[in-house]
Write a protein that holds these residues in place. Structure first.
Motif, PDB file in Angstrom:
ATOM      1  N   SER A  61       5.485   7.053  -0.723  1.00 39.68           N
ATOM      2  CA  SER A  61       4.601   7.567   0.319  1.00 39.68           C
ATOM      3  C   SER A  61       4.744   6.655   1.536  1.00 39.68           C
ATOM      4  O   SER A  61       5.800   6.034   1.717  1.00 39.68           O
ATOM      5  CB  SER A  61       3.180   7.633  -0.241  1.00 39.68           C
ATOM      6  OG  SER A  61       2.300   8.248   0.665  1.00 39.68           O
ATOM      7  N   GLY A 116       3.790   3.660   2.438  1.00 41.46           N
ATOM      8  CA  GLY A 116       4.213   2.277   2.218  1.00 41.46           C
ATOM      9  C   GLY A 116       5.639   2.178   1.700  1.00 41.46           C
ATOM     10  O   GLY A 116       6.460   1.410   2.216  1.00 41.46           O
ATOM     11  N   ASP A 131       5.132   9.046  -9.522  1.00 38.64           N
ATOM     12  CA  ASP A 131       4.736  10.040 -10.522  1.00 38.64           C
ATOM     13  C   ASP A 131       4.477  11.404  -9.880  1.00 38.64           C
ATOM     14  O   ASP A 131       4.404  12.410 -10.569  1.00 38.64           O
ATOM     15  CB  ASP A 131       3.568   9.567 -11.405  1.00 38.64           C
ATOM     16  CG  ASP A 131       2.322   9.193 -10.650  1.00 38.64           C
ATOM     17  OD1 ASP A 131       2.338   9.268  -9.403  1.00 38.64           O
ATOM     18  OD2 ASP A 131       1.328   8.817 -11.298  1.00 38.64           O
ATOM     19  N   ARG A 182       0.446  12.848   3.185  1.00 36.04           N
ATOM     20  CA  ARG A 182      -0.756  13.054   2.360  1.00 36.04           C
ATOM     21  C   ARG A 182      -1.914  13.659   3.170  1.00 36.04           C
ATOM     22  O   ARG A 182      -2.571  14.590   2.699  1.00 36.04           O
ATOM     23  CB  ARG A 182      -1.154  11.726   1.700  1.00 36.04           C
ATOM     24  CG  ARG A 182      -2.181  11.858   0.610  1.00 36.04           C
ATOM     25  CD  ARG A 182      -2.344  10.579  -0.210  1.00 36.04           C
ATOM     26  NE  ARG A 182      -1.110  10.069  -0.782  1.00 36.04           N
ATOM     27  CZ  ARG A 182      -0.464  10.618  -1.807  1.00 36.04           C
ATOM     28  NH1 ARG A 182      -0.942  11.688  -2.389  1.00 36.04           N
ATOM     29  NH2 ARG A 182       0.663  10.086  -2.246  1.00 36.04           N
ATOM     30  N   VAL A 241       5.667   4.835 -13.954  1.00 34.49           N
ATOM     31  CA  VAL A 241       5.896   3.502 -14.505  1.00 34.49           C
ATOM     32  C   VAL A 241       4.722   3.177 -15.422  1.00 34.49           C
ATOM     33  O   VAL A 241       3.561   3.340 -15.041  1.00 34.49           O
ATOM     34  CB  VAL A 241       5.981   2.434 -13.391  1.00 34.49           C
ATOM     35  CG1 VAL A 241       6.197   1.057 -14.003  1.00 34.49           C
ATOM     36  CG2 VAL A 241       7.093   2.778 -12.419  1.00 34.49           C
ATOM     37  N   ASP A 272      -2.510   1.246   0.402  1.00 31.17           N
ATOM     38  CA  ASP A 272      -3.861   1.374  -0.155  1.00 31.17           C
ATOM     39  C   ASP A 272      -4.111   0.467  -1.356  1.00 31.17           C
ATOM     40  O   ASP A 272      -5.256   0.143  -1.660  1.00 31.17           O
ATOM     41  CB  ASP A 272      -4.115   2.833  -0.592  1.00 31.17           C
ATOM     42  CG  ASP A 272      -4.347   3.765   0.592  1.00 31.17           C
ATOM     43  OD1 ASP A 272      -4.118   3.342   1.745  1.00 31.17           O
ATOM     44  OD2 ASP A 272      -4.762   4.920   0.351  1.00 31.17           O
TER      45      ASP A 272
HETATM   46  C1  LIG Z   1      -7.202  14.160   2.230  1.00 29.94           C
HETATM   47  C2  LIG Z   1      -6.756  12.867   2.824  1.00 29.94           C
HETATM   48  C3  LIG Z   1      -6.795  12.707   4.198  1.00 29.94           C
HETATM   49  C4  LIG Z   1      -6.363  11.521   4.774  1.00 29.94           C
HETATM   50  N1  LIG Z   1      -6.402  11.423   6.122  1.00 29.94           N
HETATM   51  C5  LIG Z   1      -5.942  10.292   6.704  1.00 29.94           C
HETATM   52  C6  LIG Z   1      -5.892  10.183   8.107  1.00 29.94           C
HETATM   53  O1  LIG Z   1      -6.278  11.098   8.843  1.00 29.94           O
HETATM   54  N2  LIG Z   1      -5.429   9.031   8.637  1.00 29.94           N
HETATM   55  C7  LIG Z   1      -4.986   7.996   7.863  1.00 29.94           C
HETATM   56  O2  LIG Z   1      -4.548   6.988   8.385  1.00 29.94           O
HETATM   57  N3  LIG Z   1      -5.031   8.070   6.526  1.00 29.94           N
HETATM   58  C8  LIG Z   1      -5.487   9.187   5.923  1.00 29.94           C
HETATM   59  N4  LIG Z   1      -5.524   9.262   4.561  1.00 29.94           N
HETATM   60  C9  LIG Z   1      -5.151   8.074   3.785  1.00 29.94           C
HETATM   61  C10 LIG Z   1      -3.644   7.943   3.620  1.00 29.94           C
HETATM   62  O3  LIG Z   1      -3.132   9.106   3.053  1.00 29.94           O
HETATM   63  C11 LIG Z   1      -3.337   6.716   2.766  1.00 29.94           C
HETATM   64  O4  LIG Z   1      -3.821   5.562   3.412  1.00 29.94           O
HETATM   65  C12 LIG Z   1      -1.841   6.563   2.525  1.00 29.94           C
HETATM   66  O5  LIG Z   1      -1.331   7.675   1.862  1.00 29.94           O
HETATM   67  C13 LIG Z   1      -1.541   5.297   1.723  1.00 29.94           C
HETATM   68  O6  LIG Z   1      -0.188   5.239   1.458  1.00 29.94           O
HETATM   69  P1  LIG Z   1       0.386   4.382   0.245  1.00 29.94           P
HETATM   70  O7  LIG Z   1       1.854   4.355   0.459  1.00 29.94           O
HETATM   71  O8  LIG Z   1      -0.331   3.091   0.163  1.00 29.94           O
HETATM   72  O9  LIG Z   1       0.013   5.152  -1.096  1.00 29.94           O
HETATM   73  P2  LIG Z   1      -0.166   6.668  -1.507  1.00 29.94           P
HETATM   74  O10 LIG Z   1       0.034   7.590  -0.383  1.00 29.94           O
HETATM   75  O11 LIG Z   1      -1.440   6.756  -2.242  1.00 29.94           O
HETATM   76  O12 LIG Z   1       1.039   6.889  -2.531  1.00 29.94           O
HETATM   77  C14 LIG Z   1       1.099   6.232  -3.749  1.00 29.94           C
HETATM   78  C15 LIG Z   1       2.396   6.531  -4.430  1.00 29.94           C
HETATM   79  O13 LIG Z   1       2.514   5.731  -5.613  1.00 29.94           O
HETATM   80  C16 LIG Z   1       2.953   6.527  -6.703  1.00 29.94           C
HETATM   81  N5  LIG Z   1       2.497   5.821  -7.919  1.00 29.94           N
HETATM   82  C17 LIG Z   1       1.359   5.125  -8.108  1.00 29.94           C
HETATM   83  N6  LIG Z   1       1.326   4.583  -9.339  1.00 29.94           N
HETATM   84  C18 LIG Z   1       2.477   4.930  -9.950  1.00 29.94           C
HETATM   85  C19 LIG Z   1       3.039   4.669 -11.224  1.00 29.94           C
HETATM   86  N7  LIG Z   1       2.410   3.926 -12.146  1.00 29.94           N
HETATM   87  N8  LIG Z   1       4.246   5.182 -11.506  1.00 29.94           N
HETATM   88  C20 LIG Z   1       4.922   5.917 -10.587  1.00 29.94           C
HETATM   89  N9  LIG Z   1       4.426   6.188  -9.369  1.00 29.94           N
HETATM   90  C21 LIG Z   1       3.221   5.705  -9.055  1.00 29.94           C
HETATM   91  C22 LIG Z   1       2.367   7.896  -6.405  1.00 29.94           C
HETATM   92  O14 LIG Z   1       3.087   8.897  -7.047  1.00 29.94           O
HETATM   93  C23 LIG Z   1       2.561   7.966  -4.878  1.00 29.94           C
HETATM   94  O15 LIG Z   1       3.872   8.374  -4.565  1.00 29.94           O
HETATM   95  C24 LIG Z   1      -5.931  10.452   3.952  1.00 29.94           C
HETATM   96  C25 LIG Z   1      -5.897  10.603   2.578  1.00 29.94           C
HETATM   97  C26 LIG Z   1      -6.303  11.794   2.002  1.00 29.94           C
HETATM   98  C27 LIG Z   1      -6.239  11.936   0.528  1.00 29.94           C
END
Ligand SMILES: Cc1cc2nc3c(=O)[nH]c(=O)nc-3n(C[C@H](O)[C@H](O)[C@H](O)COP(=O)(O)OP(=O)(O)OC[C@H]3O[C@@H](n4cnc5c(N)ncnc54)[C@H](O)[C@@H]3O)c2cc1C
Lengths: 446, 145
Positions: A15, A17, A39, A47, A84, A283
């Motif tokens: 995603s 990050g 996953d 997202r 994982v 996150d």
């Molecule tokens: C409805 C909604 C609206 C949003 N609106 C906004 C907005 O307007 N502005 C904003 O800045 N942010 C918004 N956000 C927040 C934003 O989506 C998150 O801050 C962002 O997605 C974080 O990215 P990330 O890469 O940290 O993790 P995530 O996007 O949460 O992705 C995590 C990834 O890790 C994978 N994963 C986790 N554990 C495992 C495992 N054990 N094995 C394999 N894979 C795993 C998942 O499959 C996924 O691909 C919103 C979120 C939602 C749900």
């Protein structure tokens, strides 16, 4: 014996990050093997756009964060739809649920968050959903399409960003929505009282019922859900419930590994965890927040991207400092534009607040010791980035702070020494005169 | 890559750069038609700030480490690795305005009608961007650093 794969960089999380990191790595290391695991089964999608999917069936192709071919073109091995299960930090091994093992030199945890499920009766009923993944949006969509049109009565538990996002999507689908928020006002962690009130008014005008200071103590029904019981004893009938009371860092993989976790995985300014070859961002991570001057969770998309990018450079051997992030949000629910960042409600009177409000225009800046540490802009938001920049760069605003909330605020309202370097031909002059020197250590965003 | 630089001393605050930016980004590329007939009317992608005595035009700086691109929720904003130009894919922009909060120059504007952003694209296809050509006092310079 299960297969073992060997990679240089292993990224868990596909995603914001994870992609920020692989792009940084590929910028400086074209060949080192990168594997990305998630996953979720989809190529990287936005997202926040799951609400557009729910509202109007936006197709996946129009939600993709990177064009088709991204992984192939960047020579990235993908393991999508695979989870994982276990990490052996000492051995540098990740074990997947299906038994495959992947060894890595550098690991990034970009695992995001998981929705919080309250400990009340009925959360497992048919018709009760969370809303953090595309699959969640698809499940709600399927459920809605089985209900007769105009017959959807939804209760959204939680009036935060996700709760209000799903509320808007449901309203656009023709549902009647009630939002139940435990605190006194909606969007209470990212907006101040004034802006929350404007949002609440906007929601009401769109036909949403907003119940604040209330919580759901039970979800009732057989299959499907029939209603919710509130803490004041009243019952509200409904045929759809969305739980949106918050997201917690998905830290499960590091528990028991010795990697330090507070609310999220603690990282330093290079996005390294307490274990030298393991990085975290987004996150799941607790990284430097420049508005608070300490590590905090800042679960927003931009910070995941910049944190991932910083991690990626460091993983590839280019020392890079995370400039820090802070909670920053842009909202446009039911057409009302609002942005906020940092400390929106000062915790004590050591802060100074400047604000200006009329109709649906509102500007507020929070300062501490002359530095901007927080801001809320509603309605007219186009110059908000300039204030955010002052906050990020820690520029003392004492001499011009009143300007920040003025109607005609812009770059020209700032002292010359702030705007001039950014706009003019730099002192080093035009091309071919002086070669740029390689900076000692890169600081992101400079 | 070439970029547009500002010479504040030379800016007379006439806003012609805005006008010619609008024309360049119109469908007809005709001044009168663009302002009188086109709907939606094309929006300028740079703005003259300030008044007397200080004024200058502000447009996207096409930053090397672009905060707007890193903030973009949909991937619509991209930096071309070769040209360094920050461009927006209008199909993918949903008008969430997160980039507006991220841009320290305030160089991105809302197109509320079409629900997407507008910003300087350095006039693709032109040798020199329209604002630079139109400036009557050479307050905008197109040069490489
Ligand atoms: C409805 C909604 C609206 C949003 N609106 C906004 C907005 O307007 N502005 C904003 O800045 N942010 C918004 N956000 C927040 C934003 O989506 C998150 O801050 C962002 O997605 C974080 O990215 P990330 O890469 O940290 O993790 P995530 O996007 O949460 O992705 C995590 C990834 O890790 C994978 N994963 C986790 N554990 C495992 C495992 N054990 N094995 C394999 N894979 C795993 C998942 O499959 C996924 O691909 C919103 C979120 C939602 C749900």
């Amino acid at each position: 014996m299960a297969r073992t794969e060997k990679v240089k960089y292993l990224i868990i999380g596909n995603s914001s990050g994870g992609i920020g990191a692989v792009e940084a790595i590929r910028g400086v290391d074209k060949a080192g093997m990168i594997a990305i695991i998630a996953d979720e089964p989809y190529p990287v999608y936005s997202r926040p756009l799951i609400s557009e999917y729910l509202a109007e069936g936006r197709p996946l192709e129009r939600m993709l964060f990177r064009p088709a071919g991204f992984y192939e073109n960047n020579n990235i091995q993908t393991h999508l739809g695979r989870k994982v299960k276990h990490l052996d930090i000492g051995e540098h091994v990740a074990e997947l649920e299906d038994g495959e093992r992947i060894t890595w030199k550098k690991l990034l945890l970009a695992t995001g968050g998981l929705p919080v499920i309250p400990e009340i009766k009925g959360t497992n009923l048919n018709g009760v959903f969370t809303f953090t993944t595309l699959d969640d949006a698809k499940a709600i969509d399927r459920f809605l399409s089985r209900l007769p049109e105009r017959a959807v009565e939804a209760v959204v538990i939680g009036g935060g960003l996700i709760g209000v996002s799903v509320t808007e999507a449901l309203v656009r689908r023709g549902a009647r929505v009630r939002v139940v928020e435990m605190k006194e006002r909606i969007l209470n962690t990212i907006l101040d009282e004034e802006a929350s009130a404007l949002e609440e008014e906007t929601l009401r005008q769109a036909g949403v019922e907003v119940l604040t200071g209330r919580t759901v103590v039970e979800i009732s029904g057989e299959h499907p859900v029939k209603g919710v019981l509130l803490d004041d004893g009243s019952r509200t009938p409904c045929n759809l419930v969305v739980i949106a009371i918050g997201v917690v860092p998905r830290t499960g993989l590091v528990s028991g590994t010795g990697i330090k976790v507070n609310r999220g995985i603690i990282v330093d300014r290079h996005m390294v965890t307490s274990s030298p070859d393991v990085y975290a961002c987004g996150d799941v991570a607790e990284a430097y927040d420049f508005a608070y001057g300490e590590n905090r969770l800042t679960p927003v998309w931009p910070n995941a991207c910049i944190g991932g990018r910083t991690a990626g450079f460091n993983m590839a051997g280019i020392p890079t400092e995370y400039p820090g992030g802070t909670a920053m949000n842009s909202m446009r629910y039911f057409g009302l534009d609002a942005v906020s960042a940092g400390v929106v409600t000062p915790p004590d009177d050591s802060y100074e607040v400047l604000s200006r409000k009329y109709d649906y225009i509102y500007r507020k800046v929070v300062l501490k010791d002359g530095l901007v540490v927080g801001m809320v802009f509603v309605g007219d938001i186009e110059k908000s980035g300039i204030v955010f920049g002052l906050m990020k760069d820690k520029i003392n605003a004492d001499g011009f702070k009143q300007e920040l909330v003025a109607d005609d605020f812009g770059l020209a309202s700032l002292p010359e020494e702030i705007w001039r370097p950014g706009l003019e031909i730099p002192p080093s002059g035009l091309a071919s005169s002086v070669p740029l020197e390689q900076a000692e250590e890169m600081v992101m965003g400079e | 890559m070439n970029r547009v630089f500002v010479k504040e001393e030379a800016c007379i605050g006439c806003h012609l750069c805005e006008v010619y930016c609008q024309v360049e980004h119109s469908q007809t590329k005709d001044l009168i038609k663009a302002f009188k007939r086109e709907s939606p009317r094309p929006l300028p992608r740079l703005w003259v700030e300030g008044g007397k005595p200080v004024s200058f035009a502000v447009q996207c700086r096409h930053c090397a480490e672009p905060s707007c691109v890193f903030a973009c929720l949909t991937g619509a904003l991209q930096r071309d690795p070769e040209s360094g130009i920050i461009s927006v894919d209008e199909e993918r922009c949903t008008g969430c305005w997160t980039c507006i909060l991220a841009c320290p120059f305030g160089a991105i504007k809302r197109d509320t009608e079409q629900r997407r952003i507008v910003k300087c694209d350095l006039c693709p296809g032109e040798d020199v961007p329209a604002c630079v050509t139109a400036c009557p006092n050479e307050a905008l310079i197109y040069a490489e650093v």
